[in-house]
Structure formats: structure tokens, C-alpha cells
Design a protein around this motif. Structure first.
Motif, PDB file in Angstrom:
ATOM      1  N   ASN A  94      -4.344   2.721 -11.008  1.00 45.55           N
ATOM      2  CA  ASN A  94      -3.286   3.695 -11.320  1.00 45.55           C
ATOM      3  C   ASN A  94      -1.991   3.337 -10.601  1.00 45.55           C
ATOM      4  O   ASN A  94      -0.907   3.401 -11.194  1.00 45.55           O
ATOM      5  N   ASP A  95      -2.095   2.957  -9.343  1.00 44.85           N
ATOM      6  CA  ASP A  95      -0.925   2.537  -8.570  1.00 44.85           C
ATOM      7  C   ASP A  95      -0.312   1.276  -9.196  1.00 44.85           C
ATOM      8  O   ASP A  95       0.904   1.189  -9.385  1.00 44.85           O
ATOM      9  N   LEU A  96      -1.146   0.335  -9.533  1.00 42.87           N
ATOM     10  CA  LEU A  96      -0.712  -0.917 -10.157  1.00 42.87           C
ATOM     11  C   LEU A  96      -0.015  -0.646 -11.491  1.00 42.87           C
ATOM     12  O   LEU A  96       1.062  -1.182 -11.764  1.00 42.87           O
ATOM     13  N   ASP A  97      -0.632   0.188 -12.327  1.00 46.14           N
ATOM     14  CA  ASP A  97      -0.038   0.521 -13.629  1.00 46.14           C
ATOM     15  C   ASP A  97       1.309   1.228 -13.486  1.00 46.14           C
ATOM     16  O   ASP A  97       2.211   1.026 -14.296  1.00 46.14           O
ATOM     17  N   VAL A 165      -5.154 -13.949  -2.097  1.00 40.90           N
ATOM     18  CA  VAL A 165      -6.595 -13.734  -2.000  1.00 40.90           C
ATOM     19  C   VAL A 165      -6.849 -12.518  -1.126  1.00 40.90           C
ATOM     20  O   VAL A 165      -6.203 -12.343  -0.099  1.00 40.90           O
ATOM     21  N   GLY A 166      -7.787 -11.696  -1.528  1.00 43.18           N
ATOM     22  CA  GLY A 166      -8.188 -10.553  -0.713  1.00 43.18           C
ATOM     23  C   GLY A 166      -8.523  -9.363  -1.580  1.00 43.18           C
ATOM     24  O   GLY A 166      -8.054  -9.255  -2.708  1.00 43.18           O
ATOM     25  N   ASN A 167      -9.339  -8.482  -1.062  1.00 42.78           N
ATOM     26  CA  ASN A 167      -9.785  -7.322  -1.816  1.00 42.78           C
ATOM     27  C   ASN A 167      -8.976  -6.090  -1.390  1.00 42.78           C
ATOM     28  O   ASN A 167      -9.156  -5.587  -0.287  1.00 42.78           O
ATOM     29  N   PRO A 168      -8.105  -5.603  -2.278  1.00 44.75           N
ATOM     30  CA  PRO A 168      -7.228  -4.490  -1.907  1.00 44.75           C
ATOM     31  C   PRO A 168      -7.936  -3.166  -1.680  1.00 44.75           C
ATOM     32  O   PRO A 168      -7.397  -2.303  -0.991  1.00 44.75           O
ATOM     33  N   VAL A 169      -9.125  -2.968  -2.232  1.00 47.63           N
ATOM     34  CA  VAL A 169      -9.805  -1.689  -2.006  1.00 47.63           C
ATOM     35  C   VAL A 169     -10.563  -1.679  -0.690  1.00 47.63           C
ATOM     36  O   VAL A 169     -11.023  -0.634  -0.253  1.00 47.63           O
ATOM     37  N   HIS A 170     -10.663  -2.832  -0.037  1.00 48.57           N
ATOM     38  CA  HIS A 170     -11.314  -2.911   1.267  1.00 48.57           C
ATOM     39  C   HIS A 170     -10.303  -3.115   2.390  1.00 48.57           C
ATOM     40  O   HIS A 170     -10.685  -3.115   3.561  1.00 48.57           O
ATOM     41  N   ASN A 171      -9.026  -3.324   2.033  1.00 47.64           N
ATOM     42  CA  ASN A 171      -8.022  -3.588   3.060  1.00 47.64           C
ATOM     43  C   ASN A 171      -6.652  -3.122   2.564  1.00 47.64           C
ATOM     44  O   ASN A 171      -6.111  -3.678   1.610  1.00 47.64           O
ATOM     45  N   LEU A 172      -6.098  -2.111   3.218  1.00 46.19           N
ATOM     46  CA  LEU A 172      -4.816  -1.528   2.818  1.00 46.19           C
ATOM     47  C   LEU A 172      -3.679  -2.547   2.867  1.00 46.19           C
ATOM     48  O   LEU A 172      -2.779  -2.524   2.025  1.00 46.19           O
ATOM     49  N   GLU A 176      -1.126  -3.413  -0.216  1.00 49.61           N
ATOM     50  CA  GLU A 176       0.334  -3.447  -0.112  1.00 49.61           C
ATOM     51  C   GLU A 176       0.895  -4.824  -0.471  1.00 49.61           C
ATOM     52  O   GLU A 176       1.927  -4.924  -1.145  1.00 49.61           O
ATOM     53  N   LEU A 177       0.216  -5.888  -0.042  1.00 54.98           N
ATOM     54  CA  LEU A 177       0.657  -7.245  -0.360  1.00 54.98           C
ATOM     55  C   LEU A 177       0.663  -7.475  -1.869  1.00 54.98           C
ATOM     56  O   LEU A 177       1.643  -7.984  -2.416  1.00 54.98           O
ATOM     57  N   TYR A 178      -0.417  -7.102  -2.549  1.00 48.24           N
ATOM     58  CA  TYR A 178      -0.483  -7.279  -4.001  1.00 48.24           C
ATOM     59  C   TYR A 178       0.647  -6.519  -4.692  1.00 48.24           C
ATOM     60  O   TYR A 178       1.310  -7.049  -5.579  1.00 48.24           O
TER      61      TYR A 178
END
Length: 188
Positions: A94-97, A165-172, A176-178
Motif C-alpha cells: 500500500n505504501d509502495l502503491d 538487497v534486503g527484506n523491507p518487512v523485516h527491517n524498517l 525506507e531505502l526501497y
């Protein structure tokens, strides 16, 4: 003299322990090395794959044509439902969209132990976002991802080259980077 011999042995043992500890790669160093390895590398996808809703109904999904996309690989080890955090992915999407107007798809490539269990999980969690059930684990076979949940999610460009690289749902910070990278690419 006997006391000196013990001291020398102790000192020698201490030096060996210090060398072993100093030479051991930390988890952070290993992750940094892995990220550097994937930088600008192309992810190879299986020839035939499809996206489905609830693991059943095949749908048309704008994956290949997207300028930017997020690849989420999930293997069958451990508790898939625990690792995936589907509710958090919904917030992220939702944030991405909201910043990309829906132009950045998230491709979930899941290698479940049991197809039916994965379908049940998706249905139970009401996760209707498209997923690819990779029953033969072809994506992993083509790319040999690390066996670490933080190193199995990638922000890709149109040519499937890794931007981050990295999982955004496991690391805020990854979240933010994505968002920052995507915003900067959309502003161009």
C-alpha cells in the motif's frame, strides 16, 4: 620455572583464541559481502512461470514489463507464514502503491513444501496479491540465493538487475531505502 612454562602456554593459547575470534567473519560482514556480490547482477527467471491469486487462479500480472519491481523469494524451510509476514507486506505494498501509483509490482516467488498448505495460508490470511508458486524451486536453482530471509528480497530494474538487497518487512531501514530509491527513479 614451572610457573613460567604455564604462563607461556596460557599466553600462546590466548593468542590462538584471539586470532580465531579476530579472523571470524561477523554476520554483518557476511551480509555486506552478499549485498556487494548481488550489486547490479542479473536475476535469472525460469522460462515458464505464472502468477496466481490464492495459488489457484492464474492472472495477468505486469511483472516482466515493469521499470522497477521487487522480487521476494521464499523457500520451504521453517514456518513460511511466520517468515512471510503477509500483513506487513500488505502495508508495504500500500505504501509502495501510494508513491508509485501501482507501477512497481512485488513478485512473490514461493517454494512451498506443500502447495495446498500454501493455498490455505494465502486464503486464511486473505492475501489476494499475486504470487508465483515455484513448486520445482527453479528460481533458486537458477540463482542460488542465500539461505537468509534478509538476503532473499531484491529491488530490480527493468533488465532484472539488482538495485538493492534486503527484506523491507523485516527491517524498517530497508523499507525506507526501497521507498527512497523508487521515489528518486520516479522523479527522473
Amino acid at each position: 620455572l614451572l610457573g613460567m612454562g604455564r604462563f607461556v602456554k596460557f599466553l600462546g593459547s590466548l593468542c590462538i583464541v584471539l586470532l580465531v575470534v579476530a579472523c571470524k567473519e561477523t554476520e554483518e560482514q557476511r551480509i555486506a559481502k552478499h549485498i556487494k556480490y548481488w550489486e547490479n547482477k542479473e536475476i535469472v527467471f525460469p522460462k515458464d512461470y505464472s502468477f496466481t491469486v490464492y495459488g489457484k487462479d492464474t492472472i495477468d500480472f505486469p511483472w516482466e514489463s515493469a521499470e522497477h519491481k521487487i522480487l521476494v523469494y521464499v523457500d520451504s524451510t521453517g514456518c513460511i507464514g511466520c517468515k512471510m509476514k503477509l500483513e506487513v507486506w500488505e502495508w508495504f505494498i500500500n505504501d509502495l502503491d501510494s508513491i508509485s501509483k501501482g507501477s512497481v509490482p512485488v513478485g512473490f516467488f514461493i517454494h512451498p513444501e506443500e502447495k495446498g498448505d500454501m493455498q490455505d495460508l494465502l486464503k486464511d490470511k486473505k492475501f489476494s496479491y499475486p504470487v508465483c508458486l515455484d513448486l520445482k524451486d527453479e528460481l533458486w536453482q537458477l540463482n542460488k540465493f542465500q539461505n537468509h530471509i534478509m538476503l532473499q528480497t531484491f529491488l530490480l530494474n527493468k533488465e532484472n538487475r539488482v538495485i538493492a538487497v534486503g527484506n523491507p518487512v523485516h527491517n524498517l531501514k530497508i523499507w525506507e531505502l526501497y521507498m527512497e530509491i523508487i521515489k528518486s527513479h520516479l522523479d527522473k
